[in-house]
Scaffold this active site. Structure first.
Site, mmCIF file in Angstrom:
data_model
loop_
_atom_site.group_PDB
_atom_site.id
_atom_site.type_symbol
_atom_site.label_atom_id
_atom_site.label_comp_id
_atom_site.label_asym_id
_atom_site.label_seq_id
_atom_site.Cartn_x
_atom_site.Cartn_y
_atom_site.Cartn_z
ATOM 1 N N ASP A 243 2.130 -4.837 12.781
ATOM 2 C CA ASP A 243 0.826 -5.067 13.419
ATOM 3 C C ASP A 243 -0.236 -5.476 12.402
ATOM 4 O O ASP A 243 -1.181 -6.189 12.736
ATOM 5 C CB ASP A 243 0.349 -3.790 14.113
ATOM 6 C CG ASP A 243 1.430 -3.124 14.927
ATOM 7 O OD1 ASP A 243 1.250 -3.028 16.139
ATOM 8 O OD2 ASP A 243 2.458 -2.698 14.356
ATOM 9 N N PHE A 244 -0.091 -4.998 11.171
ATOM 10 C CA PHE A 244 -1.109 -5.298 10.152
ATOM 11 C C PHE A 244 -0.963 -6.699 9.587
ATOM 12 O O PHE A 244 -1.780 -7.136 8.780
ATOM 13 C CB PHE A 244 -1.051 -4.282 9.000
ATOM 14 C CG PHE A 244 -1.244 -2.855 9.408
ATOM 15 C CD1 PHE A 244 -1.867 -2.526 10.613
ATOM 16 C CD2 PHE A 244 -0.816 -1.808 8.601
ATOM 17 C CE1 PHE A 244 -2.048 -1.200 10.997
ATOM 18 C CE2 PHE A 244 -0.990 -0.485 8.975
ATOM 19 C CZ PHE A 244 -1.604 -0.173 10.176
ATOM 20 N N ILE A 245 0.091 -7.376 9.980
ATOM 21 C CA ILE A 245 0.317 -8.713 9.434
ATOM 22 C C ILE A 245 -0.767 -9.688 9.900
ATOM 23 O O ILE A 245 -0.954 -10.751 9.303
ATOM 24 C CB ILE A 245 1.741 -9.201 9.816
ATOM 25 C CG1 ILE A 245 2.310 -10.064 8.699
ATOM 26 C CG2 ILE A 245 1.751 -9.921 11.141
ATOM 27 C CD1 ILE A 245 3.795 -10.318 8.835
ATOM 28 N N HIS B 194 -0.360 -0.357 16.856
ATOM 29 C CA HIS B 194 0.548 0.200 15.855
ATOM 30 C C HIS B 194 2.002 0.203 16.303
ATOM 31 O O HIS B 194 2.840 0.749 15.602
ATOM 32 C CB HIS B 194 0.136 1.646 15.498
ATOM 33 C CG HIS B 194 -1.076 1.733 14.644
ATOM 34 N ND1 HIS B 194 -2.323 1.380 15.089
ATOM 35 C CD2 HIS B 194 -1.242 2.110 13.342
ATOM 36 C CE1 HIS B 194 -3.205 1.552 14.110
ATOM 37 N NE2 HIS B 194 -2.587 1.992 13.050
ATOM 38 N N GLU C 62 0.838 -1.193 0.000
ATOM 39 C CA GLU C 62 0.000 0.000 0.000
ATOM 40 C C GLU C 62 0.878 1.250 0.000
ATOM 41 O O GLU C 62 1.855 1.311 0.748
ATOM 42 C CB GLU C 62 -0.890 0.009 1.256
ATOM 43 C CG GLU C 62 -1.981 -1.041 1.197
ATOM 44 C CD GLU C 62 -2.389 -1.540 2.569
ATOM 45 O OE1 GLU C 62 -2.432 -0.728 3.515
ATOM 46 O OE2 GLU C 62 -2.639 -2.748 2.701
ATOM 47 N N GLU D 218 -4.270 -6.958 2.396
ATOM 48 C CA GLU D 218 -3.022 -7.626 2.746
ATOM 49 C C GLU D 218 -3.075 -9.129 2.534
ATOM 50 O O GLU D 218 -2.089 -9.737 2.133
ATOM 51 C CB GLU D 218 -2.631 -7.329 4.196
ATOM 52 C CG GLU D 218 -2.146 -5.903 4.449
ATOM 53 C CD GLU D 218 -3.276 -4.934 4.727
ATOM 54 O OE1 GLU D 218 -4.453 -5.322 4.598
ATOM 55 O OE2 GLU D 218 -2.992 -3.770 5.064
HETATM 56 C C1 LIG Z 1 -5.202 -3.639 7.836
HETATM 57 C C2 LIG Z 1 -4.629 -2.278 7.710
HETATM 58 N N1 LIG Z 1 -3.889 -1.989 6.642
HETATM 59 C C3 LIG Z 1 -3.366 -0.761 6.486
HETATM 60 C C4 LIG Z 1 -3.577 0.205 7.426
HETATM 61 C C5 LIG Z 1 -2.979 1.595 7.271
HETATM 62 N N2 LIG Z 1 -4.015 2.563 6.954
HETATM 63 C C6 LIG Z 1 -4.584 3.328 7.905
HETATM 64 S S1 LIG Z 1 -5.784 4.299 7.294
HETATM 65 C C7 LIG Z 1 -5.551 3.711 5.738
HETATM 66 C C8 LIG Z 1 -6.353 4.221 4.597
HETATM 67 C C9 LIG Z 1 -7.777 3.945 4.777
HETATM 68 O O1 LIG Z 1 -8.477 4.446 3.688
HETATM 69 P P1 LIG Z 1 -10.044 4.556 3.781
HETATM 70 O O2 LIG Z 1 -10.601 3.256 4.195
HETATM 71 O O3 LIG Z 1 -10.535 5.113 2.488
HETATM 72 O O4 LIG Z 1 -10.309 5.572 4.956
HETATM 73 P P2 LIG Z 1 -9.889 7.100 5.048
HETATM 74 O O5 LIG Z 1 -8.594 7.141 5.776
HETATM 75 O O6 LIG Z 1 -9.797 7.646 3.673
HETATM 76 O O7 LIG Z 1 -10.966 7.702 5.850
HETATM 77 C C10 LIG Z 1 -4.541 2.766 5.715
HETATM 78 C C11 LIG Z 1 -4.069 2.061 4.512
HETATM 79 C C12 LIG Z 1 -4.334 -0.158 8.556
HETATM 80 N N3 LIG Z 1 -4.559 0.713 9.543
HETATM 81 N N4 LIG Z 1 -4.868 -1.390 8.668
#
Ligand SMILES: Cc1ncc(C[n+]2csc(CCOP(=O)(O)OP(=O)(O)O)c2C)c(N)n1
Ligand SMILES: Cc1ncc(C[n+]2csc(CCOP(=O)(O)OP(=O)(O)O)c2C)c(N)n1
Ligand SMILES: [Mg+2]
Ligand SMILES: [Mg+2]
Lengths: 344, 340, 340, 344
Positions: free
Chosen positions: B82-84, B126, B32, B57
């Site tokens: 942590d996301f694993i 995190h 990502e 993931e």
């Molecule tokens: C499982 C997981 N993968 C990656 C992340 C890192 N992360 C935090 S917010 C985000 C983007 C989320 O996008 P969206 O669902 O559109 O929500 P927005 O932040 O735009 O409100 C990511 C990739 C995470 N927290 N959890």
């Protein structure tokens, strides 16, 4: 394009006979653990696999035997693997749910849904290293509720990957009628990721072949995923020794074992009201009844194809005898010459 | 001779990764936001090889497994370790097992790269470390560098490895991750960043650093402190403190959790007879236990203590600082161990 | 007095579960195929409380967490513990952490029930134990019974616990799971099933069995064998063998991996001065290491060995039998330990 | 039914001002770690939350502040939580991504997609213990590629659970344009699980309120999930300190830091051909440009609602002053009376 029905019949029948031998060996205690067969799925598998090209890859689920056989994996090494022999396809380390062939770019998994990510990875490698090649993912309709498979469909669509997603829909996931735990319809679900979708009667090899041909052309030429949905039936149930199949085949004997505890529990003090208890009981009876009905449906793709070829009895007999001999030779090569494989 | 230059921890990793990508077109990055997070690599290698993924993931780590089997050398990023959790099946039941399942005939040369660790107040979902947890699964290699030079060399070795490698980079050592998740451009926050971990001399041309060789960062006589990542720097600080009290501590940087460098461990324990494992990962059923067991199995007699993270990491900074291994806790444990 | 009767391992669990469900309408069962697998409970409690799920472990385990927070007492089945990989985020980042995140204000009284273990030739993705792996995560309780009476009592305690409990039932002890995954109605296959584990006396009315209390299954003088689940029975067999060679072994059944009953462990080690951990879960970074560390931390001096699963479990039965801890390996390790 | 725009404006503006104070405190270093605000999402959140009933539950993502405030969580305890204070909502243990309120049946998670399973669990408990109550899941469009969220939609549909799935679509997931990694369209995706779907302009509070009203009625009355898709914008970017926002606000300063390494890498020997390198560069510039464009779009729901109320300047001023005072009181109660919160 027209399929060569004879060579398809050969593939399907060979797979059928091989798996019947596997079943016998399993029943005789030569093969350990679970054993999921592809008996009933042969048409869709043959339709797809027979049209793959050299560098195409296959991501398999827990029913990997037919695709691997049809792809050309040495049947002796495959059977030796099931027997846990060091000369088996994976040295006896994998077993029937974990079959791997580097040469055929084929990988299995016993984790439901895992063929999705696996096919995406194969297709990504194809995009970089073997342009024009595709990856096929085989899975059941139950697997479409597994997140990683849905994610994979999105990934294949977003990354423009040549993945053919093949859903073999037998309407059941072990003892669960998939419709009872699935919202919406699976064609829509797959299509909603932006893929082209096709549905086919998986007991009709000609239709399957035609659909697979179109699907593979599209995937290969456009480098885009396609979803192919094939209805089918598992004539041996979920796996060998399937309790529902046992019960449906030997209702008196199996129900006798089950009934005592069931009725005692049904009548036990404390618990839900009678209506809810009856609902539970009905569910169990309906499940067994459903399986019986399903089993009695005449949708065996091998039988159906044989009927299509029925004018040519002599050629059929020759082919069938030849396959029997070949299977015997496989058994012999596995040191099982004198194992009777036809008594269950 | 190989020239040197000074790089930051994350620069070193990306530099080594860039070298590997230049040398081998099969090496690619998936994850990502890698289009921005690895923007320097993106403008050199393009979008096909720095491949941005959806928040899926389980699919893209799982895809990394077969992509690796089919000839690519993917470096799959899961942002922070942590996301694993959402991709664990791909790690546990696929990446780690396929070599065994295939009877040794098929390898999974994939690198899973993730930031890890705490110390900047981001809360317990995190800031985990999880290296000892991942190490439990047979078939995985787990690498945790503590200096820029190690980080680059180990990244190169990880890419060259024919087996799956988990590559963990601590956020306190990696300026870009720390800015991303903790600082956000602010000059109003401070972190206890170990300077020698975050910036250091690196070779101009990277050589793979053999995975599984620990480094003795300081030789001592009285006790051995064993750690990885930021913990190594905490141990070095503690050792300096302890020296003032005439306690002489060895500091061992394992560099990889799997494989464990047992020989150097035995050597140090044999010499100092006292062992303290300092582990930012959770205490129970992890690295500290394994080090203890390995040493005991070899028949060594020694006294033992550990300074680890015992619970979910609290958000609030002052509790976090107590929960993560810190210099004070290491000193206290060392002094206590000297007394028995 | 509480009457007794003889039950099989899985019958005991379901019986205790049934008792809990009868007593508390908030207790419910969720999982794939539970309509058939728990058919005896289904006809007593109906489909609302024995809830069949799609193959969506991450969703329904995750849902179990908040269902528990919102007042239910869900017993969520993931069939076999190997499948927990796909639901790991719900365990690692939610079930285990919410009590801590909420500052202790919100509990997650969920039971995750899964079959585990090998010995019937199903291959490495279906025969894992993973208790030591799960135990690494702070906030989880991990229970591994070895007898029907314990299994029922611990299930009741797990349901009554206000915190998440992983309840693992070994397939060799559970006739229905063994039939489902290994036997399939065949009389042509044999398994090394420990008879005293698979069937035993149980109370007519279940009482919760306090989680965290180990049971000393055999008192010995020379060494202490520590295990859980099927391993306990392997230890007991080994102890009998060893007795013939005049080696007297204690056998400790931990019953729960978290919490670890340290007191009884110390006691036994103090007495025998030799400790062997027998663990069907993977060797590295797991239970055996933790037991070693806990004992060392307390200052005990002892010699140590372990008999565990060191690699991905091979499919073929004869290799599997060697890879899983067996009586021969326990005896050999014991004899070797007696010699130093 | 008609919404009470004044009370909605109150909710939205309060949330806005509170989060602006949070932003200032974060910039001043009083709050550690990441900080994701809901600034820009207030309309859809207010529309839904203002119509919840006592026993309804909320499953929140990483932008939990607005829904919790609007639901009635004590703002002082919320802010104390961000400050890591022992009297915070979670005793300082959770922080802004891990907010929990038993009283409001509300749980957050920093794991993208986790609000799906969480809402399903709440709804399951509602079905058993609080019939007539519903659960709301808030998430972004990026989260819809996370398997567990898709699984949850299926689960809610299959189990007939009263879940309102609210997608706040800002078109971005951190630095990724979600459209570039998403196949198909999200309305179809949600609908394919057999749910009713609705789309709404998330900057228009009246439309949001109307949609939320219908959606909640349906969910509550039929005990079936509904999907509500609301477009919106994050005026403060993904999180505070967002590099893209920094670059777009201070292009010279930020680009200067970035450009050197970027250009050196662009020009480095060995690597892909110029076309691919240019493609990479274009991607970065386009991303920054996109954010700039997005930021300049006039879709601030608070501003838009204020314009609707503009005839009544006095009343507006009274309300706005009152809210400012309330926020000041909150800061005071948190011991921050003399922290200047308006300098970034
Ligand atoms: C499982 C997981 N993968 C990656 C992340 C890192 N992360 C935090 S917010 C985000 C983007 C989320 O996008 P969206 O669902 O559109 O929500 P927005 O932040 O735009 O409100 C990511 C990739 C995470 N927290 N959890
Ligand atoms: C993640 C996971 N959950 C559960 C299982 C147990 N399991 C094995 S096969 C199966 C049913 C699969 O159904 P379907 O996808 O329709 O395939 P079919 O068996 O009908 O061919 C289940 C639940 C598993 N192997 N992996
Ligand atoms: Mg099926
Ligand atoms: Mg978004």
């Amino acid at each position: 394009m027209q399929p060569d029905l004879w060579s398809l019949y050969r593939l399907m029948l060979y797979s059928r006979r091989f798996e019947e031998a596997v079943a016998a060996l399993w029943h005789a205690g030569h093969i350990s653990g679970e054993m999921h067969l592809g008996i009933g799925e042969e048409a869709i598998v043959a339709a797809v696999v027979s049209q793959l090209e050299d560098q195409d890859a296959m991501a398999l689920d827990h029913r990997g035997t037919p695709p691997l056989l049809m792809r050309g994996v040495d049947p002796v090494r495959l059977l030796l693997e099931f027997l846990g022999h060091p000369d088996g396809l994976c040295g006896g380390h994998g077993g029937h749910m974990h079959l791997f062939s580097v040469k055929h770019l084929s990988a299995s998994s016993g984790i439901v849904g895992a063929s999705g990510p696996s096919a995406v990875g194969f297709a990504l490698a194809a995009q970089h290293l073997r342009p024009g090649s595709v990856a096929v993912a085989f899975f059941g309709e139950g697997a479409l509720n597994q997140g990683m498979l849905m994610e994979s469909m999105n990934l294949a669509a977003a990354w423009h990957l040549p993945v053919l997603f093949v859903c073999k829909d037998n309407e059941w996931a072990i003892t669960t009628k998939s419709a009872t735990v699935t919202g919406g319809n699976l064609m829509n679900r797959a299509g909603s990721f932006g893929m082209k979708t096709m549905a086919v009667d998986g007991s009709d090899i000609e239709a399957c072949w035609q659909s697979a041909w179109e699907a593979l052309c599209q995937t290969r030429d456009n480098g885009e995923p396609v979803y192919l949905h094939a209805s089918c039936i598992h004539l041996e149930g979920h796996f060998l020794g399937d309790q529902l199949i046992r019960t449906s085949r030997h209702p008196v004997k199996e129900m006798r074992k089950m009934t005592g505890p069931l009725m005692r529990s049904f009548a036990k003090m404390h618990g839900s009201n009678v209506r809810k208890r009856m609902g539970g009981l009905r569910h169990i009876l309906a499940t067994i009844q459903n399986i019986r009905t399903q089993m009695s449906i005449k949708r065996d793709p091998v039988v159906i194809l044989r009927q299509k070829l029925h004018g040519e009895e002599l050629q059929l007999k020759l082919l069938e005898d030849k396959i029997d001999t070949e299977i015997e030779q496989v058994l012999e090569a596995c040191g099982l010459a004198d194992v009777k494989v036809n008594d269950e | 001779m190989n020239k040197v230059r000074t790089l930051e921890f994350d620069e070193a990793i990306d530099d080594a990764l860039g070298q590997a990508m230049a040398a081998n077109p099969r090496v690619m990055v998936i994850g990502e936001d890698v289009g921005m997070i690895r923007h320097n690599l993106l403008v050199r290698f393009g979008r096909e090889r720095i491949k941005s993924a959806p928040i899926s993931e389980s699919a893209f780590v799982g895809a990394g497994v077969t992509a690796a089997m089919a000839g690519l050398r993917p470096v799959v990023e899961v942002m922070i370790v942590d996301f694993i959790g959402v991709a664990m099946d791909a790690i546990l039941n696929h990446a780690a097992k396929i070599k065994s399942f295939s009877g040794g005939k098929w390898n999974v040369p994939m690198v899973v790269r993730a930031a890890c660790g705490g110390g900047y107040g981001d809360g317990g979902q995190h800031e985990q470390s999880l290296w000892g947890w991942l190490a439990h699964i047979p078939g995985l290699t787990v690498v945790v560098p503590s200096t820029p030079a190690d980080a680059g060399g180990l990244m190169l070795a990880a890419i060259e490895s024919d087996d799956p490698v988990i590559f963990l980079e601590h956020k306190l050592l990696s300026p870009s991750w720390l800015d991303f998740m903790g600082r956000g451009g602010r000059s109003t926050v401070e972190f206890d960043v170990p300077p020698t971990g975050t910036m250091g001399e690196c070779p101009k041309k990277w050589q793979p650093l053999a995975i599984g060789k620990a480094a003795c960062r300081r030789e001592g006589e009285d006790l051995t402190l064993v750690s990885v990542g930021v913990g190594v720097h905490r141990c070095l600080e503690a050792a300096q403190e302890l020296a003032k009290q005439r306690i002489s501590a060895s500091v061992l940087d394992l560099r990889s959790v799997v494989p464990l460098d047992k020989d150097i461990l035995y050597e140090q324990i044999l010499k100092t007879k006292r062992l303290i494992v300092v582990d930012e990962d959770y205490q129970g059923f992890g690295l500290s236990g394994e080090v203890a067991a390995v040493a005991l199995e070899s028949g060594l007699k020694f006294s033992f203590a550990r300074v680890c993270t015992k619970q979910t990491i609290p958000f609030t900074r002052h509790l976090e600082d107590q929960v993560l291994p810190n210099t004070q806790r290491i000193c206290a444990a060392s002094i206590a161990l000297m007394q028995n």
